[in-house]
Design an enzyme around this catalytic site. Structure first.
Site, PDB file in Angstrom:
ATOM      1  N   GLY A  70      41.065  41.427  33.358  1.00 26.89           N
ATOM      2  CA  GLY A  70      40.087  42.465  33.659  1.00 26.89           C
ATOM      3  C   GLY A  70      40.571  43.862  33.290  1.00 26.89           C
ATOM      4  O   GLY A  70      39.808  44.674  32.757  1.00 26.89           O
ATOM      5  N   SER A  71      41.826  44.150  33.554  1.00 32.16           N
ATOM      6  CA  SER A  71      42.339  45.500  33.282  1.00 32.16           C
ATOM      7  C   SER A  71      42.252  45.825  31.795  1.00 32.16           C
ATOM      8  O   SER A  71      41.815  46.913  31.411  1.00 32.16           O
ATOM      9  CB  SER A  71      43.796  45.630  33.744  1.00 32.16           C
ATOM     10  OG  SER A  71      43.899  45.389  35.123  1.00 32.16           O
ATOM     11  N   ASN A 151      35.759  45.582  44.734  1.00 32.05           N
ATOM     12  CA  ASN A 151      36.806  44.619  45.092  1.00 32.05           C
ATOM     13  C   ASN A 151      37.310  44.774  46.521  1.00 32.05           C
ATOM     14  O   ASN A 151      37.895  43.868  47.075  1.00 32.05           O
ATOM     15  CB  ASN A 151      37.985  44.712  44.121  1.00 32.05           C
ATOM     16  CG  ASN A 151      38.427  46.128  43.858  1.00 32.05           C
ATOM     17  OD1 ASN A 151      37.639  46.979  43.451  1.00 32.05           O
ATOM     18  ND2 ASN A 151      39.688  46.406  44.105  1.00 32.05           N
ATOM     19  N   GLN A 179      34.682  41.159  39.974  1.00 30.81           N
ATOM     20  CA  GLN A 179      34.443  40.496  41.268  1.00 30.81           C
ATOM     21  C   GLN A 179      33.136  39.704  41.274  1.00 30.81           C
ATOM     22  O   GLN A 179      32.900  38.915  42.186  1.00 30.81           O
ATOM     23  CB  GLN A 179      34.386  41.535  42.397  1.00 30.81           C
ATOM     24  CG  GLN A 179      35.724  42.186  42.716  1.00 30.81           C
ATOM     25  CD  GLN A 179      36.709  41.231  43.397  1.00 30.81           C
ATOM     26  OE1 GLN A 179      36.311  40.288  44.088  1.00 30.81           O
ATOM     27  NE2 GLN A 179      37.985  41.475  43.201  1.00 30.81           N
ATOM     28  N   SER A 199      37.470  38.545  34.630  1.00 34.84           N
ATOM     29  CA  SER A 199      38.840  38.046  34.712  1.00 34.84           C
ATOM     30  C   SER A 199      38.855  36.655  35.339  1.00 34.84           C
ATOM     31  O   SER A 199      38.251  36.425  36.388  1.00 34.84           O
ATOM     32  CB  SER A 199      39.671  39.003  35.560  1.00 34.84           C
ATOM     33  OG  SER A 199      40.974  38.502  35.707  1.00 34.84           O
ATOM     34  N   CYS A 324      46.586  46.218  44.829  1.00 33.80           N
ATOM     35  CA  CYS A 324      47.242  47.251  44.026  1.00 33.80           C
ATOM     36  C   CYS A 324      47.694  48.416  44.892  1.00 33.80           C
ATOM     37  O   CYS A 324      48.703  49.038  44.620  1.00 33.80           O
ATOM     38  CB  CYS A 324      46.296  47.772  42.956  1.00 33.80           C
ATOM     39  SG  CYS A 324      45.174  46.537  42.364  1.00 33.80           S
TER      40      CYS A 324
END
Ligand SMILES: *Cc1c(COP(=O)(O)O)cnc(C)c1O
Length: 395
Positions: A70-71, A151, A179, A199, A324
């Site tokens: 995803g990032s 998220n 998500q 993701s 994170c």
């Protein structure tokens, strides 16, 4: 009892997803760029995975680019839209205050490179107001990026309405749907989505693989230069086992989307009802417009980290803020964005339930959280001051 209630951080791989990888590690291990048959077999498998993934979001297979997650998809989407904008002299971007850091940190970089960013407020219920988005669009706006589902607090944005507004104004619309994909129905055509990030490890696939959907006609900017993989837009030998596994996991998730959501929603609501019985507690984010498995609370007079550790002792894996940001002492930017004050934001708890959650497990979570909150409050100086009336209750 062992309960994994942190599915927003990552999910356990499904049996289907694990089994889908194995042939591509053991037998069909060729490089998809090689011309001999074992390479071509891998290439055909990739083509099939691309079709499968595209079908789930109603895209064309040519519009799917496999990434490391995803990032990376978020970074590439934003960089690409920014480059398209810059070529036309448009350097204004609209986003929201509670995006994932993969979006916010990329936007910070773009600001340093001369772009102007407007962050829309998400209000107390964790939602943006489409009319406010429309009012923020300018002549020089090149991109709107708003996440489909948050998220931390799970709120679901009015993506279709946002897409319609962007289309009407000729602005590229990207959504971080990490998500949402595999959990909510998504149709990129109907919702007028130009770019979307996803993701695998958020829908029971492997970590380190994801995809970017980019509508035909959107020129992508490379983050990684090298070989001609992914139509030259993302160099590096493809993660064939990971991609095959992601496609299988996504198909499995989308085949059971409705029944999973109904089951999770019922138990999520039971969890919410149970935990709101705790005095001076609150649910974060809209009660209805949220992901089927997400419940996020604030408890006044306690500290999130201690709560997590004591829940871990009881066999419950949960989170405070996102994976994170936990580990740092800063309160969650998401909770601050919906107007929670620092002290209250510190006492937060995110429970993200899996598809296989049971009523018995939910009742165990409710009982455990009640016990732990009461225990922590029993020696909290903050709670003592609240009870003594020295400081006013906020919740
Ligand atoms: C997990 C997550 C990401 C990052 O995805 P990775 O595959 O872990 O890089 C981005 N956005 C949201 C909303 C997420 O939940």
């Amino acid at each position: 009892m062992k309960i994994y209630a942190d599915n927003a951080a990552t999910t356990r791989m499904s049996r289907t997803a694990i089994e889908a990888m194995i042939p591509y590690m053991e037998n069909v291990y060729g490089n998809p760029s090689s011309l001999y048959s074992i390479g071509q077999e891998a290439k055909e498998a990739l083509d099939q995975a691309r079709e499968q993934v595209a079908a789930v979001i109603n895209a064309d297979p040519k519009e799917i680019l496999f990434t490391s997650g995803g990032s990376e998809a978020d970074n590439q989407a934003l960089r690409s839209a920014a480059a398209i904008g810059a070529r036309k002299g448009k350097k204004h971007i609209i986003s929201s205050a509670f995006e994932h850091h993969a979006i916010l940190h990329t936007l910070n970089r773009l600001e340093k490179e001369g772009f102007e960013v407007t962050l829309l407020p998400v209000h107390e219920n964790g939602l943006i107001v489409p009319a406010e988005l429309e009012a923020a669009i300018r002549e020089d706006t090149c991109l709107v990026t708003i996440m489909t589902a948050n998220n931390e607090i799970g709120t679901i944005q009015p993506i279709g309405e946002i897409g319609e507004i962007c289309k009407r104004h000729g602005v590229i619309f990207h959504t971080d749907a990490v998500q949402a994909v595999g959990h909510l129905p998504i149709d990129v055509k109907e919702m007028n989505i130009d770019m979307l990030s996803a993701s695998a490890h958020k829908f029971h696939g492997p970590k380190g693989v994801g995809f970017l959907f980019a509508r035909k006609g959107i020129a992508l900017t490379n983050l990684i230069e090298g070989g001609a993989q992914e139509k030259g837009k993302r160099a590096g030998t493809e993660n064939v086992p990971g991609i095959m596994s992601m496609a299988a996991a996504l198909k499995e998730a989308s085949d059971h989307l409705g029944e999973n959501a109904a089951h999770q929603t019922a138990l999520r609501d039971r969890l919410i009802r149970g935990l709101l019985e705790i005095p001076h507690s609150a649910l974060n984010g809209d009660a209805q417009r949220r992901l089927p498995g997400n419940a996020n609370f604030c408890f006044e007079g306690i500290e999130g980290e201690s709560l997590l550790l004591l829940l871990d002792d009881k066999g419950i894996s949960a989170s405070s803020g996102s994976a994170c940001t936990s580990g740092s002492l800063d309160p969650s930017h998401v909770l601050l964005a919906i107007g929670r004050v620092h002290d209250v934001a510190h006492g937060s708890l995110r429970l993200s339930l899996g598809e296989d959650i049971t009523e018995e497990e939910v009742d165990y979570i409710i009982q455990s959280v009640k016990e732990v909150v009461e225990y922590l409050r029993s020696f909290s100086p903050v709670w003592r001051d609240l009870m003594a009336g020295k400081t006013p209750f906020i919740l």
